[in-house]
Design a protein around this motif. Structure first.
Motif, short mmCIF file in Angstrom:
data_model
loop_
_atom_site.label_atom_id
_atom_site.label_comp_id
_atom_site.label_asym_id
_atom_site.label_seq_id
_atom_site.Cartn_x
_atom_site.Cartn_y
_atom_site.Cartn_z
N SER A 98 0.75 -1.21 0.11
CA SER A 98 -0.02 0.02 0.05
C SER A 98 1.08 1.29 -0.11
N ASP A 99 0.16 2.47 -0.29
CA ASP A 99 0.81 3.68 -0.42
C ASP A 99 0.53 4.69 0.61
N ASN A 100 -0.25 4.16 1.72
CA ASN A 100 -0.71 5.26 2.62
C ASN A 100 -0.52 4.75 4.16
N VAL A 101 -0.38 5.51 5.05
CA VAL A 101 -0.44 5.29 6.37
C VAL A 101 -1.55 4.58 7.39
N PRO A 102 -2.92 4.79 6.86
CA PRO A 102 -3.92 4.05 7.59
C PRO A 102 -3.93 2.58 7.16
N THR A 103 -3.61 2.24 5.74
CA THR A 103 -3.56 0.93 5.35
C THR A 103 -2.31 0.07 6.09
N ARG A 104 -1.50 0.89 6.31
CA ARG A 104 -0.21 0.25 6.89
C ARG A 104 -0.31 -0.31 8.18
N GLU A 231 -8.24 5.59 9.68
CA GLU A 231 -8.34 6.79 9.08
C GLU A 231 -8.45 7.93 10.07
N ALA A 232 -9.15 7.90 11.19
CA ALA A 232 -9.20 8.90 12.15
C ALA A 232 -8.08 8.44 13.07
N PHE A 233 -7.46 7.60 13.47
CA PHE A 233 -6.01 7.67 14.10
C PHE A 233 -4.94 8.17 13.48
N CYS A 234 -5.07 8.14 11.98
CA CYS A 234 -3.90 8.67 11.60
C CYS A 234 -4.26 10.23 10.80
N GLY A 235 -5.31 10.48 10.91
CA GLY A 235 -5.70 11.78 10.45
C GLY A 235 -5.75 11.87 8.93
N SER A 236 -5.49 10.85 7.98
CA SER A 236 -5.61 11.09 6.70
C SER A 236 -6.26 9.95 6.08
N SER A 237 -6.73 9.99 4.74
CA SER A 237 -7.68 9.05 4.22
C SER A 237 -6.74 7.88 3.59
N ALA A 238 -7.25 6.81 3.43
CA ALA A 238 -6.78 5.30 2.99
C ALA A 238 -7.00 5.32 1.57
N ASP A 240 -7.92 8.23 -0.87
CA ASP A 240 -7.39 9.46 -1.68
C ASP A 240 -6.20 9.06 -2.64
N LYS A 241 -6.37 9.31 -3.89
CA LYS A 241 -4.94 9.02 -4.73
C LYS A 241 -4.09 10.34 -4.37
N CYS A 242 -4.45 11.52 -4.00
CA CYS A 242 -3.69 12.52 -3.47
C CYS A 242 -4.13 12.94 -2.16
N ARG A 243 -3.18 12.89 -1.20
CA ARG A 243 -3.77 13.44 -0.08
C ARG A 243 -4.22 14.95 -0.01
N THR A 244 -5.14 15.40 0.53
CA THR A 244 -5.29 16.86 0.42
C THR A 244 -5.23 17.60 1.94
N LEU A 245 -4.49 18.58 2.12
CA LEU A 245 -4.27 18.94 3.51
C LEU A 245 -5.18 20.33 3.51
N HIS A 246 -5.49 20.68 4.81
CA HIS A 246 -6.47 21.87 5.13
C HIS A 246 -5.76 22.50 6.33
N LEU A 247 -4.53 23.26 5.67
CA LEU A 247 -3.84 23.99 6.76
C LEU A 247 -4.22 25.45 6.90
N LEU A 248 -4.90 26.07 5.87
CA LEU A 248 -5.09 27.51 5.82
C LEU A 248 -6.69 27.89 5.85
N SER A 249 -7.03 28.84 6.00
CA SER A 249 -8.52 29.31 6.01
C SER A 249 -8.73 29.67 4.56
N ASN A 250 -10.15 29.56 4.32
CA ASN A 250 -10.33 30.10 2.59
C ASN A 250 -10.12 31.51 2.37
N LYS A 251 -9.89 32.35 3.16
CA LYS A 251 -9.33 33.71 2.98
C LYS A 251 -7.94 33.58 2.63
N ASP A 252 -7.10 32.79 2.84
CA ASP A 252 -5.88 32.56 2.49
C ASP A 252 -5.51 31.75 1.32
#
Length: 377
Positions: A98-104, A231-238, A240-252
């Motif tokens: 696999s290529d993602n942390v939750p699956t590992r 996915e909850a434990f790792c905070g990421s999807s198992a 998604d082809k490409c991970r999507t981060l949400h570090l900024l608010s929409n105004k940024d």
């Protein structure tokens, strides 16, 4: 013998190919994804004619042509906590491709609970790793990595890319270890991690820490006794082809459509491309200033001075007196968010007042929605 291959991509394809050629009795093939052209440089079981087909079905069809005496069992879906343990129990050896942390974490915990050896491989850019977990008293994945890394620090092949032959090499060694375990020869990679550096052409063995008595899943008093929400434990999807981060608010953040409108209206700004040099060499927007994210993160003086100079030049050219806009772009819109955070902390004295925003979806969104001639990689 029976082997379950989790992931029919860059690692799983060569692994499954050699297991089929060796005549493994039953081969389970798990993958939720479909064949895409951009995968074919590393996923060599598939081909252009099979674009859009589920990878598990495509792999099974290709392998039947190689050796029809093997029983192939494709599973067209993601491995889930609800089904993983029941599935793992049906096989002698498990291979994590696999290529993602939750699956590992999911595969590891299922193997420990089911008492199955796990041959785990990974590859990124020009590097590869291999370990055999939960085998003959050796450690499990959680022994080495009790806690998952922050999601924003994780890079997969879709984000960082990989030279196709690298997972090919690691997948072949995974096949070797699976066959050694299945035949009773055993494996030494339950005590060592194999590290492969393709750039230097070098293999190294790193001695592993022994099994941890306080490990949450394989320790003396385990707290993980059933599979959980990984996915909850790792905070990421198992999936998604490409991970999507949400570090900024929409105004940024702005969309590629909004950025195209700024270009058309000739609004003064600086476009900062923060991809690694190797990606910028593939393709770039001609008006972009290129500074890799790594140089921003280490506060490299030479690159910061260059950025300051370009901003000052653009300010003088446009006689701008207000907060000057700097738009940041990367491949997918993840690293650009990290860069915006860094820019927001730059000293006003040197850089003046900056209005830093990232471009959502990055250059791949630009290629998809604005300029179909822009290379996708």
């Amino acid at each position: 013998s029976s082997v379950l291959v989790v992931g029919c991509g860059g690692l799983g394809c060569p692994l499954a190919q050699y297991l089929a050629a060796a005549g493994v009795g039953r081969l389970g093939l798990v993958d939720h994804d479909v064949v895409e052209t951009s995968n074919l440089h590393r996923q060599v079981l598939h081909g252009e004619a099979r674009r859009g087909l589920p990878k598990a079905l495509s792999a099974a069809a290709a392998l039947r042509l190689l050796n029809s005496t093997v029983q192939y069992v494709p599973y067209c879906g993601a491995l889930s906590p609800r089904t993983a343990l029941q599935l793992v129990r049906q096989y002698d050896v498990i291979a994590d491709c696999s290529d993602n942390v939750p699956t590992r974490y999911l595969v590891n915990d299922a193997c420990v609970l089911a008492g199955k050896p796990l041959v785990s491989g990974s590859a990124l850019r020009l590097e590869g790793q291999l370990v055999v977990y939960n085998y003959q008293g050796g450690p499990c994945y959680r022994c080495l990595f009790p806690k998952p890394p922050p999601p924003e620090t994780v890079t997969n092949c879709a984000d960082g890319g990989v030279l196709g032959v690298v997972p090919g090499i690691v997948g072949c060694i995974q096949a070797l270890e699976v066959l050694k375990i299945a035949s009773g020869m055993g494996s030494s990679f339950n005590q060592f991690m194999l590290m492969f550096d393709a750039r230097e052409g070098r293999f190294r063995n790193i001695k592993l820490r022994p099994k941890k008595p306080d490990c949450a899943v394989c320790g003396d008093h385990p707290s993980v006794t059933c599979l959980q929400d990984y996915e909850a434990f790792c905070g990421s999807s198992a999936t998604d082809k490409c991970r999507t981060l949400h570090l900024l608010s929409n105004k940024d953040r702005i969309s590629v459509e909004e950025y195209k409108k700024l270009l058309d209206e000739q609004v003064p700004h600086v476009l900062l491309d923060v991809r690694p040099q190797v990606e910028a060499d593939i393709c770039r927007l001609v008006h972009a200033v290129h500074i890799p994210l790594s140089k921003l993160e280490e506060k490299n003086e030479e690159y910061l001075e260059y950025l300051e100079k370009r901003i000052c030049e653009e300010k003088q050219r446009t006689n701008s007196q207000t907060s000057f806009p700097v738009y940041v772009v990367c491949k997918l819109g993840n690293d650009s968010q990290k860069a915006v955070r860094i820019l927001q902390e730059l000293p006003v004295k040197e850089f003046g007042s900056l209005l830093a925003k990232d471009i959502k979806g990055g250059l791949m969104a630009w290629a998809t929605k604005i300029d179909p001639t822009f290379p996708q990689y």
